[in-house]
Design a protein around this motif. Structure first.
Motif, PDB file in Angstrom:
ATOM      1  N   ALA A 146      13.268   3.530  -3.923  1.00  0.00           N
ATOM      2  CA  ALA A 146      12.244   2.534  -3.635  1.00  0.00           C
ATOM      3  C   ALA A 146      11.843   2.760  -2.182  1.00  0.00           C
ATOM      4  O   ALA A 146      12.689   2.747  -1.294  1.00  0.00           O
ATOM      5  CB  ALA A 146      12.790   1.133  -3.836  1.00  0.00           C
ATOM      6  N   VAL A 147      10.533   3.004  -1.961  1.00  0.00           N
ATOM      7  CA  VAL A 147      10.043   3.336  -0.628  1.00  0.00           C
ATOM      8  C   VAL A 147       8.899   2.397  -0.262  1.00  0.00           C
ATOM      9  O   VAL A 147       7.971   2.174  -1.056  1.00  0.00           O
ATOM     10  CB  VAL A 147       9.550   4.806  -0.582  1.00  0.00           C
ATOM     11  N   LEU A 148       8.964   1.852   0.949  1.00  0.00           N
ATOM     12  CA  LEU A 148       7.901   0.991   1.457  1.00  0.00           C
ATOM     13  C   LEU A 148       7.589   1.410   2.889  1.00  0.00           C
ATOM     14  O   LEU A 148       8.516   1.528   3.709  1.00  0.00           O
ATOM     15  CB  LEU A 148       8.334  -0.476   1.408  1.00  0.00           C
ATOM     16  N   ALA A 149       6.325   1.648   3.168  1.00  0.00           N
ATOM     17  CA  ALA A 149       5.878   2.054   4.509  1.00  0.00           C
ATOM     18  C   ALA A 149       6.674   3.246   5.035  1.00  0.00           C
ATOM     19  O   ALA A 149       7.058   3.297   6.197  1.00  0.00           O
ATOM     20  CB  ALA A 149       5.967   0.872   5.476  1.00  0.00           C
ATOM     21  N   GLY A 150       6.961   4.210   4.129  1.00  0.00           N
ATOM     22  CA  GLY A 150       7.669   5.418   4.513  1.00  0.00           C
ATOM     23  C   GLY A 150       9.167   5.259   4.684  1.00  0.00           C
ATOM     24  O   GLY A 150       9.853   6.208   5.061  1.00  0.00           O
ATOM     25  N   THR A 151       9.699   4.080   4.406  1.00  0.00           N
ATOM     26  CA  THR A 151      11.125   3.806   4.570  1.00  0.00           C
ATOM     27  C   THR A 151      11.800   3.656   3.199  1.00  0.00           C
ATOM     28  O   THR A 151      11.318   2.890   2.360  1.00  0.00           O
ATOM     29  CB  THR A 151      11.332   2.494   5.370  1.00  0.00           C
ATOM     30  N   VAL A 152      12.882   4.390   2.984  1.00  0.00           N
ATOM     31  CA  VAL A 152      13.666   4.237   1.754  1.00  0.00           C
ATOM     32  C   VAL A 152      14.426   2.922   1.865  1.00  0.00           C
ATOM     33  O   VAL A 152      15.231   2.729   2.772  1.00  0.00           O
ATOM     34  CB  VAL A 152      14.640   5.413   1.543  1.00  0.00           C
ATOM     35  N   GLY A 209       3.624  -2.989  -4.459  1.00  0.00           N
ATOM     36  CA  GLY A 209       3.368  -2.295  -3.205  1.00  0.00           C
ATOM     37  C   GLY A 209       4.485  -1.366  -2.784  1.00  0.00           C
ATOM     38  O   GLY A 209       4.318  -0.549  -1.875  1.00  0.00           O
ATOM     39  N   VAL A 210       5.630  -1.475  -3.449  1.00  0.00           N
ATOM     40  CA  VAL A 210       6.780  -0.609  -3.163  1.00  0.00           C
ATOM     41  C   VAL A 210       6.753   0.546  -4.171  1.00  0.00           C
ATOM     42  O   VAL A 210       6.656   0.320  -5.371  1.00  0.00           O
ATOM     43  CB  VAL A 210       8.105  -1.384  -3.284  1.00  0.00           C
ATOM     44  N   GLU A 211       6.817   1.771  -3.677  1.00  0.00           N
ATOM     45  CA  GLU A 211       6.790   2.938  -4.560  1.00  0.00           C
ATOM     46  C   GLU A 211       8.188   3.197  -5.099  1.00  0.00           C
ATOM     47  O   GLU A 211       9.133   3.436  -4.332  1.00  0.00           O
ATOM     48  CB  GLU A 211       6.305   4.167  -3.803  1.00  0.00           C
ATOM     49  N   VAL A 212       8.323   3.127  -6.421  1.00  0.00           N
ATOM     50  CA  VAL A 212       9.608   3.436  -7.071  1.00  0.00           C
ATOM     51  C   VAL A 212       9.398   4.715  -7.870  1.00  0.00           C
ATOM     52  O   VAL A 212       8.529   4.776  -8.741  1.00  0.00           O
ATOM     53  CB  VAL A 212      10.076   2.283  -7.989  1.00  0.00           C
TER      54      VAL A 212
END
Length: 100
Positions: free
Chosen positions: A3-9, A95-98
């Motif tokens: 799960a990545v948000l704003a480039g942060t895992v 909004g969170v990339e999974v």
């Protein structure tokens, strides 16, 4: 899965450790990066899962409001419906990339 948000895992676990509920991946609590979740006061109760805990997610200096949620104490009947105990597992907003 990550799960990545704003480039942060913000969470990472094997797909076999995740639980899929209503199209959302729920990550085990231990797979969430320490310190990224901030308890939110946003209230919600799911009719079949129970009382929800929303979380804001901190990435660097940014706080992303209500981008995660969990069910600390789901209704016992929810375990039968899901097939597993998902207490405390964390799911993320769109909004969170999974991804794998």
């Amino acid at each position: 899965m990550k799960a990545v948000l704003a480039g942060t895992v913000i969470a990472e676990a094997d797909e076999s450790d995740l639980i899929r509920i209503e199209g959302n991946w729920y990550f085990p609590p231990a797979s969430v990066t320490p310190g990224v979740l901030i308890e939110s006061p946003t209230p919600y109760t799911c009719p079949w899962k129970g009382e929800c805990q929303y979380w804001s997610v901190k990435t660097g200096d940014e706080v992303h409001v209500d981008q995660a949620w969990s069910y600390p104490h789901p209704y016992p009947s929810a375990f039968d419906r899901v097939g597993k105990d998902f207490s405390g597992y964390v799911a993320f907003a769109p909004g969170v990339e999974v991804s794998p």
